[in-house]
Design a protein around this motif. Structure first.
Motif, PDB file in Angstrom:
ATOM      1  N   MET A  59       0.807  -1.204   0.000  1.00  0.00           N
ATOM      2  CA  MET A  59       0.000   0.000   0.000  1.00  0.00           C
ATOM      3  C   MET A  59       0.846   1.261   0.000  1.00  0.00           C
ATOM      4  SD  MET A  59      -3.029  -0.968   2.632  1.00  0.00           S
ATOM      5  CE  MET A  59      -3.698   0.684   2.516  1.00  0.00           C
ATOM      6  N   ILE A  60       2.097   1.151  -0.385  1.00  0.00           N
ATOM      7  CA  ILE A  60       2.957   2.325  -0.450  1.00  0.00           C
ATOM      8  C   ILE A  60       2.631   3.070  -1.738  1.00  0.00           C
ATOM      9  CG2 ILE A  60       5.325   3.137  -0.444  1.00  0.00           C
ATOM     10  CD1 ILE A  60       6.086   0.486   0.829  1.00  0.00           C
ATOM     11  N   GLN A  61       2.002   4.255  -1.615  1.00  0.00           N
ATOM     12  CA  GLN A  61       1.478   4.946  -2.785  1.00  0.00           C
ATOM     13  C   GLN A  61       2.192   6.284  -2.992  1.00  0.00           C
ATOM     14  OE1 GLN A  61      -2.640   5.197  -1.732  1.00  0.00           O
ATOM     15  NE2 GLN A  61      -3.061   3.101  -2.341  1.00  0.00           N
ATOM     16  N   ASP A  62       1.959   6.883  -4.164  1.00  0.00           N
ATOM     17  CA  ASP A  62       2.494   8.200  -4.500  1.00  0.00           C
ATOM     18  C   ASP A  62       3.988   8.271  -4.224  1.00  0.00           C
ATOM     19  OD1 ASP A  62      -0.092   9.052  -5.107  1.00  0.00           O
ATOM     20  OD2 ASP A  62      -0.474   9.519  -3.008  1.00  0.00           O
ATOM     21  N   GLU A  63       4.727   7.294  -4.736  1.00  0.00           N
ATOM     22  CA  GLU A  63       6.150   7.216  -4.429  1.00  0.00           C
ATOM     23  C   GLU A  63       6.944   8.234  -5.255  1.00  0.00           C
ATOM     24  OE1 GLU A  63       6.886   3.095  -5.121  1.00  0.00           O
ATOM     25  OE2 GLU A  63       6.622   2.587  -3.020  1.00  0.00           O
ATOM     26  N   GLN A  64       7.925   8.844  -4.611  1.00  0.00           N
ATOM     27  CA  GLN A  64       8.805   9.782  -5.274  1.00  0.00           C
ATOM     28  C   GLN A  64      10.230   9.271  -5.139  1.00  0.00           C
ATOM     29  OE1 GLN A  64       8.004  13.282  -2.976  1.00  0.00           O
ATOM     30  NE2 GLN A  64       6.403  13.971  -4.348  1.00  0.00           N
ATOM     31  N   LYS A  65      11.109   9.719  -5.989  1.00  0.00           N
ATOM     32  CA  LYS A  65      12.516   9.370  -5.888  1.00  0.00           C
ATOM     33  C   LYS A  65      13.256  10.471  -5.120  1.00  0.00           C
ATOM     34  CE  LYS A  65      12.776   5.505  -8.255  1.00  0.00           C
ATOM     35  NZ  LYS A  65      13.363   4.259  -7.754  1.00  0.00           N
ATOM     36  N   VAL A  66      13.922  10.062  -4.036  1.00  0.00           N
ATOM     37  CA  VAL A  66      14.706  10.990  -3.245  1.00  0.00           C
ATOM     38  C   VAL A  66      16.117  10.429  -3.142  1.00  0.00           C
ATOM     39  CG1 VAL A  66      14.961  12.146  -1.032  1.00  0.00           C
ATOM     40  CG2 VAL A  66      12.675  11.675  -1.930  1.00  0.00           C
ATOM     41  N   ASN A  67      17.065  11.125  -3.739  1.00  0.00           N
ATOM     42  CA  ASN A  67      18.449  10.640  -3.742  1.00  0.00           C
ATOM     43  C   ASN A  67      18.541   9.202  -4.252  1.00  0.00           C
ATOM     44  OD1 ASN A  67      19.389  13.065  -2.675  1.00  0.00           O
ATOM     45  ND2 ASN A  67      19.027  12.397  -0.568  1.00  0.00           N
ATOM     46  N   GLY A  68      17.716   8.905  -5.241  1.00  0.00           N
ATOM     47  CA  GLY A  68      17.773   7.585  -5.843  1.00  0.00           C
ATOM     48  C   GLY A  68      16.959   6.535  -5.117  1.00  0.00           C
ATOM     49  N   HIS A  69      16.275   6.917  -4.030  1.00  0.00           N
ATOM     50  CA  HIS A  69      15.490   5.954  -3.253  1.00  0.00           C
ATOM     51  C   HIS A  69      14.027   6.354  -3.281  1.00  0.00           C
ATOM     52  CE1 HIS A  69      19.079   4.026  -1.641  1.00  0.00           C
ATOM     53  NE2 HIS A  69      19.579   5.234  -1.458  1.00  0.00           N
ATOM     54  N   GLU A  70      13.162   5.353  -3.036  1.00  0.00           N
ATOM     55  CA  GLU A  70      11.732   5.614  -3.049  1.00  0.00           C
ATOM     56  C   GLU A  70      11.290   6.223  -1.730  1.00  0.00           C
ATOM     57  OE1 GLU A  70       9.921   1.916  -3.942  1.00  0.00           O
ATOM     58  OE2 GLU A  70      10.410   1.993  -6.059  1.00  0.00           O
ATOM     59  N   ARG A  71      10.409   7.186  -1.835  1.00  0.00           N
ATOM     60  CA  ARG A  71       9.852   7.784  -0.632  1.00  0.00           C
ATOM     61  C   ARG A  71       8.384   8.079  -0.879  1.00  0.00           C
ATOM     62  NH1 ARG A  71      12.162  12.892   2.891  1.00  0.00           N
ATOM     63  NH2 ARG A  71      10.642  12.735   4.583  1.00  0.00           N
ATOM     64  N   SER A  72       7.555   7.843   0.133  1.00  0.00           N
ATOM     65  CA  SER A  72       6.130   8.075  -0.017  1.00  0.00           C
ATOM     66  C   SER A  72       5.812   9.551   0.170  1.00  0.00           C
ATOM     67  CB  SER A  72       5.356   7.261   1.030  1.00  0.00           C
ATOM     68  OG  SER A  72       5.613   5.899   0.844  1.00  0.00           O
ATOM     69  N   SER A  73       4.957  10.057  -0.667  1.00  0.00           N
ATOM     70  CA  SER A  73       4.563  11.461  -0.577  1.00  0.00           C
ATOM     71  C   SER A  73       3.441  11.643   0.430  1.00  0.00           C
ATOM     72  CB  SER A  73       4.105  11.950  -1.952  1.00  0.00           C
ATOM     73  OG  SER A  73       3.486  13.209  -1.841  1.00  0.00           O
ATOM     74  N   SER A  74       3.533  12.641   1.273  1.00  0.00           N
ATOM     75  CA  SER A  74       2.483  12.903   2.256  1.00  0.00           C
ATOM     76  C   SER A  74       1.704  14.170   1.920  1.00  0.00           C
ATOM     77  CB  SER A  74       3.110  13.047   3.656  1.00  0.00           C
ATOM     78  OG  SER A  74       4.031  14.106   3.668  1.00  0.00           O
ATOM     79  N   THR A  75       1.995  14.766   0.767  1.00  0.00           N
ATOM     80  CA  THR A  75       1.367  16.046   0.455  1.00  0.00           C
ATOM     81  C   THR A  75       0.136  15.898  -0.424  1.00  0.00           C
ATOM     82  OG1 THR A  75       2.826  16.321  -1.464  1.00  0.00           O
ATOM     83  CG2 THR A  75       3.590  17.212   0.633  1.00  0.00           C
ATOM     84  N   THR A  80      -7.342 -10.711  -3.516  1.00  0.00           N
ATOM     85  CA  THR A  80      -6.343  -9.683  -3.258  1.00  0.00           C
ATOM     86  C   THR A  80      -4.985 -10.332  -3.045  1.00  0.00           C
ATOM     87  OG1 THR A  80      -5.873  -7.736  -1.882  1.00  0.00           O
ATOM     88  CG2 THR A  80      -6.671  -9.704  -0.739  1.00  0.00           C
ATOM     89  N   ARG A  81      -3.965  -9.522  -2.926  1.00  0.00           N
ATOM     90  CA  ARG A  81      -2.638  -9.956  -2.510  1.00  0.00           C
ATOM     91  C   ARG A  81      -2.338  -9.286  -1.165  1.00  0.00           C
ATOM     92  NH1 ARG A  81      -2.750 -13.558  -5.539  1.00  0.00           N
ATOM     93  NH2 ARG A  81      -1.464 -13.974  -7.384  1.00  0.00           N
ATOM     94  N   ILE A  82      -1.734 -10.020  -0.275  1.00  0.00           N
ATOM     95  CA  ILE A  82      -1.421  -9.478   1.043  1.00  0.00           C
ATOM     96  C   ILE A  82      -0.558  -8.226   0.929  1.00  0.00           C
ATOM     97  CG2 ILE A  82      -0.226  -9.938   3.216  1.00  0.00           C
ATOM     98  CD1 ILE A  82      -2.948 -11.356   2.918  1.00  0.00           C
ATOM     99  N   ALA A  83       0.363  -8.207  -0.047  1.00  0.00           N
ATOM    100  CA  ALA A  83       1.228  -7.040  -0.238  1.00  0.00           C
ATOM    101  C   ALA A  83       0.438  -5.790  -0.603  1.00  0.00           C
ATOM    102  CB  ALA A  83       2.278  -7.327  -1.313  1.00  0.00           C
ATOM    103  N   ASP A  84      -0.775  -5.955  -1.131  1.00  0.00           N
ATOM    104  CA  ASP A  84      -1.617  -4.813  -1.470  1.00  0.00           C
ATOM    105  C   ASP A  84      -2.478  -4.360  -0.295  1.00  0.00           C
ATOM    106  OD1 ASP A  84      -0.676  -4.803  -4.100  1.00  0.00           O
ATOM    107  OD2 ASP A  84      -2.185  -6.276  -4.732  1.00  0.00           O
ATOM    108  N   GLN A  85      -2.462  -5.127   0.786  1.00  0.00           N
ATOM    109  CA  GLN A  85      -3.310  -4.840   1.940  1.00  0.00           C
ATOM    110  C   GLN A  85      -2.553  -4.234   3.115  1.00  0.00           C
ATOM    111  OE1 GLN A  85      -6.587  -5.055   2.333  1.00  0.00           O
ATOM    112  NE2 GLN A  85      -7.034  -5.869   0.296  1.00  0.00           N
ATOM    113  N   PHE A  86      -1.239  -4.453   3.167  1.00  0.00           N
ATOM    114  CA  PHE A  86      -0.465  -4.013   4.327  1.00  0.00           C
ATOM    115  C   PHE A  86       0.709  -3.146   3.900  1.00  0.00           C
ATOM    116  CE2 PHE A  86      -2.691  -7.785   5.704  1.00  0.00           C
ATOM    117  CZ  PHE A  86      -3.146  -7.432   6.972  1.00  0.00           C
ATOM    118  N   ASP A  87       1.018  -2.163   4.748  1.00  0.00           N
ATOM    119  CA  ASP A  87       2.146  -1.273   4.489  1.00  0.00           C
ATOM    120  C   ASP A  87       3.454  -1.879   4.976  1.00  0.00           C
ATOM    121  OD1 ASP A  87       0.707   1.282   3.564  1.00  0.00           O
ATOM    122  OD2 ASP A  87      -0.353   0.723   5.393  1.00  0.00           O
ATOM    123  N   MET A  88       3.383  -2.667   6.039  1.00  0.00           N
ATOM    124  CA  MET A  88       4.562  -3.326   6.585  1.00  0.00           C
ATOM    125  C   MET A  88       4.215  -4.773   6.930  1.00  0.00           C
ATOM    126  SD  MET A  88       6.712  -2.533  10.095  1.00  0.00           S
ATOM    127  CE  MET A  88       7.399  -0.993   9.469  1.00  0.00           C
TER     128      MET A  88
END
Length: 343
Positions: A1-17, A52-60
């Motif tokens: 469920m990690i959505q709206d991902e952005q690249k920060v210094n080459g790594h993925e980061r979730s957007s909170s805006t 569903t897939r479990i990976a689509d249901q949980f963030d961690m």
């Protein structure tokens, strides 16, 4: 469920805006050897019932030992049915029952003074077939995989790299290595080495990893000025049989008397304590949270005699599968999953 991902210094980061506040969902899976078939079967039913897939249901996804293997598989989108199949088809190869008395004696000697009751060749082969060369950085969810670093004498948690915590040291660690490190149960499987460090089973300190997942969530993802304003934890046990000691324990117990149960008090005791502590902590965190620990089935004396970390007999595998079927049916029919997955 990690959505709206952005690249920060080459790594993925979730957007909170760009998205409203929401619930950070955590799945936690206990350790327990072949008994991991029980939670894996529950998860298979959840996926199939809700398409569903479990990976689509949980963030961690948190997992210790056999639960770590499950967590790693789910995190890359593997269907839970494939994990169930892994237990059913490879369990007897990983934890073989010797065919004759001589081999049983050798196995016990290895457990007492050697590298472990079982070698890890079959487990490692099965893991390579299952994960290939995937690394922790390729997981679709955040990961929390406890192990214990024997070299420096400290707990170790393998994680998917993320910007929020500045955690990138695990990005090249393979899923095979993480799985072997978290499941190296003392006296059962050999210690596992990654780079210069030696690791043993995470069940030595976090057999129920719910609390380690909650701490990471509150540190980096949930709360004021963070992406999520609340959290939920669904905790799946493996099947323990604490009453199996009745009439057998005494004040003077040798290593032989402890037998295959030498790890049980540690694993079962701290799983219970983690459950107790997590329930207490959830009531007092500033961010609102929910925690649900799935109940274990009631065991008869015959069931107790059959269920063990390394009992991979056909009857034991069938029993674990049936218990998983029954528990999943109860969870789904009673609506107990409604606050933990999106239906």
């Amino acid at each position: 469920m990690i959505q709206d991902e952005q690249k920060v210094n080459g790594h993925e980061r979730s957007s909170s805006t760009s998205s409203p506040k929401k619930t950070f969902k955590i799945l936690s899976i206990d350790g327990g050897g072949i008994k991991g078939l029980y939670p894996a079967r529950i998860l298979q039913h959840i996926e199939e019932r809700f398409q569903t897939r479990i990976a689509d249901q949980f963030d961690m996804i948190c997992g210790t030992s056999t639960g770590g293997l499950i967590a790693l598989g789910l995190s890359i989108g593997k269907p839970a049915s494939n994990i169930v199949k892994l237990y059913q088809e490879k369990g007897q190869l990983i934890f073989p029952e010797p065919k004759n008395r001589f081999r049983r004696v050798i196995q016990k000697v290895n457990q007492l003074v050697g590298k472990g009751k079982y070698d890890k060749d079959e487990l490692e082969k099965a893991l390579h077939d299952f994960f290939g060369n995937k690394t922790l950085s390729e997981a679709k969810t955040y990961l929390n995989i406890p192990s214990y670093n024997l070299t420096i004498g400290q707990p170790r948690v393998f994680k998917k790299p993320h910007v929020e915590g500045g955690l990138f040291k695990d990005e090249t660690i393979t899923m095979v290595d993480a799985a072997l490190a978290t499941s190296a149960a003392p006296s059962y499987l050999p210690i596992h080495q990654i780079n210069s460090a030696l690791y043993c089973d995470g069940g030595m300190w976090a057999n129920n990893p719910s609390l380690t997942g909650l701490i990471e969530a509150l540190d980096y993802f949930v709360g004021e000025d963070k992406e999520y304003d609340s959290y939920s934890i669904l905790s799946l046990p493996t099947i323990s049989n604490p009453t199996g000691w009745a009439g057998k324990a005494s004040k003077n117990m040798s290593l032989k008397d402890w037998g295959g149960k030498i790890l049980d008090p540690s694993m079962e005791g701290q799983s219970y304590f983690t459950d107790f502590m997590t329930r207490k902590i959830v009531k007092h965190t500033k961010a609102p949270g929910q925690y649900y620990r799935v109940s274990q089935p009631n065991l008869s004396a015959e069931h107790i005699s059959m269920i063990a970390l390394d009992n991979t007999s056909e009857s034991a595998l069938k029993l674990l599968t049936e218990f998983g079927d029954q528990t999943a049916a109860d969870l789904i029919s009673k609506g107990q999953l409604n606050n933990y997955i999106t239906i």
